[in-house]
Motif scaffolding. Sequence first.
Motif, PDB file in Angstrom:
ATOM      1  N   ARG A   1      34.285  19.388  29.395  1.00 54.42           N
ATOM      2  CA  ARG A   1      34.981  18.124  29.196  1.00 54.42           C
ATOM      3  C   ARG A   1      34.020  16.929  29.326  1.00 54.42           C
ATOM      4  N   PRO A   2      34.238  15.905  28.497  1.00 53.82           N
ATOM      5  CA  PRO A   2      33.372  14.721  28.596  1.00 53.82           C
ATOM      6  C   PRO A   2      33.547  14.025  29.941  1.00 53.82           C
ATOM      7  N   ILE A   3      32.512  13.308  30.324  1.00 54.89           N
ATOM      8  CA  ILE A   3      32.524  12.605  31.615  1.00 54.89           C
ATOM      9  C   ILE A   3      33.513  11.445  31.547  1.00 54.89           C
ATOM     10  N   THR A   4      34.469  11.438  32.474  1.00 60.24           N
ATOM     11  CA  THR A   4      35.463  10.361  32.512  1.00 60.24           C
ATOM     12  C   THR A   4      35.422   9.569  33.815  1.00 60.24           C
TER      13      THR A   4
ATOM     14  N   ALA B   1      33.610  15.385  35.579  1.00 60.35           N
ATOM     15  CA  ALA B   1      33.165  14.526  36.673  1.00 60.35           C
ATOM     16  C   ALA B   1      31.644  14.499  36.744  1.00 60.35           C
ATOM     17  N   LEU B   2      31.115  13.315  36.996  1.00 62.94           N
ATOM     18  CA  LEU B   2      29.685  13.159  37.252  1.00 62.94           C
ATOM     19  C   LEU B   2      29.528  12.722  38.708  1.00 62.94           C
ATOM     20  N   LYS B   3      28.852  13.548  39.489  1.00 65.36           N
ATOM     21  CA  LYS B   3      28.743  13.290  40.918  1.00 65.36           C
ATOM     22  C   LYS B   3      27.369  12.734  41.279  1.00 65.36           C
ATOM     23  N   ILE B   4      27.343  11.665  42.087  1.00 61.87           N
ATOM     24  CA  ILE B   4      26.100  11.181  42.680  1.00 61.87           C
ATOM     25  C   ILE B   4      25.892  11.993  43.957  1.00 61.87           C
ATOM     26  N   ASP B   5      24.997  12.987  43.895  1.00 63.42           N
ATOM     27  CA  ASP B   5      24.780  13.865  45.044  1.00 63.42           C
ATOM     28  C   ASP B   5      23.980  13.167  46.141  1.00 63.42           C
TER      29      ASP B   5
ATOM     30  N   LEU C   1      25.375   8.891  26.474  1.00 68.72           N
ATOM     31  CA  LEU C   1      24.354   9.807  25.956  1.00 68.72           C
ATOM     32  C   LEU C   1      24.598  11.225  26.458  1.00 68.72           C
ATOM     33  N   LEU C   2      25.043  11.350  27.710  1.00 69.30           N
ATOM     34  CA  LEU C   2      25.369  12.665  28.247  1.00 69.30           C
ATOM     35  C   LEU C   2      26.601  13.241  27.543  1.00 69.30           C
ATOM     36  N   ASN C   3      27.577  12.377  27.282  1.00 72.30           N
ATOM     37  CA  ASN C   3      28.781  12.839  26.573  1.00 72.30           C
ATOM     38  C   ASN C   3      28.459  13.298  25.157  1.00 72.30           C
TER      39      ASN C   3
END
Length: 293
Positions: A254-257, A192-196, A221-223
């Motif tokens: 784990r990759p960002i999904t 998970a990628l969170k917008i804080d 690019l992050l993955n």
Amino acid sequence: MGILKNIKCSYMKKRYRCNDEYIKDNQTALRVLPELIKLSDMKNEELKTRVLSANSLNELLSLNCSVPDLEIEPIDDLSPCLFEPSTCEDRYKNLRREVQELKKRWEKGRKKINQYEEVIQDIRWMHRFTTNYENFYFKVNFDKVDTFTCITYNLDSFEPDSISNPTLYLSFGKTNDQHSRMYISYSGYDGALKIDDFFSIKERRNHGSFMLQSLLELVPLLNQRIEEYNNWFFGELKGMHTWEEFQSSLSFQRPITYIYGSIHPAGEITKEDLVRFYDRNGFIKDGRLYRQI
């Protein structure tokens, strides 16, 4: 007629109503300003083309934003004044008005050129502790009022196994450290990628939308970084576990999904405003801030 004109002119000079001393400066300006405007227009087109085609942040930051100098030679031998004394004041006002309009056009072009330099200097200041810009994600855009903007993100600072993550910045010129920015964090446990948190200093100019769309470009690019980290970590195990065993362990990132976050209204912007904003950009699902990758 010449004698009568000279008498009237002498009278106006005595009454400090003759503008003859200013004519030379304005005639010089009328000759020079169109060339300056032409130079600034050409420089603006050149800069716009180059920033849109820049392949790296290093290339963008190396742009020369100065306008070539223009040699200005004042008019030494001015022909005799041909203005009639009865109308010369109005004629001079028209001449001065024409010069003022040209000056406004020149100033407008010069400010646009300066804005490129301001963005470049702002990026350098934000990342002043960085010596290598090769591994930066960056994206340029021109907003609703044709202002040059640039998003930057330091990929080298992204560490999949770290709690803290670098910030996504948007530069639009001199900001006095009040940057549009997006704080994000990554969870390797569930991809998970969170917008804080999320700040757009200039409202109603599509800066927020530009940042969200850039975030989607950033994810692959992050993955890639996450994959490199997993390969490195698995290599450090030196055959103690199979790849399948490693994938099922807590050490595997784990990759960002998907992207998610909370909606926080601030100031005059309501929660409904923010929901509409995120929805327009494809980041709302079932009333929540959510985007599947």
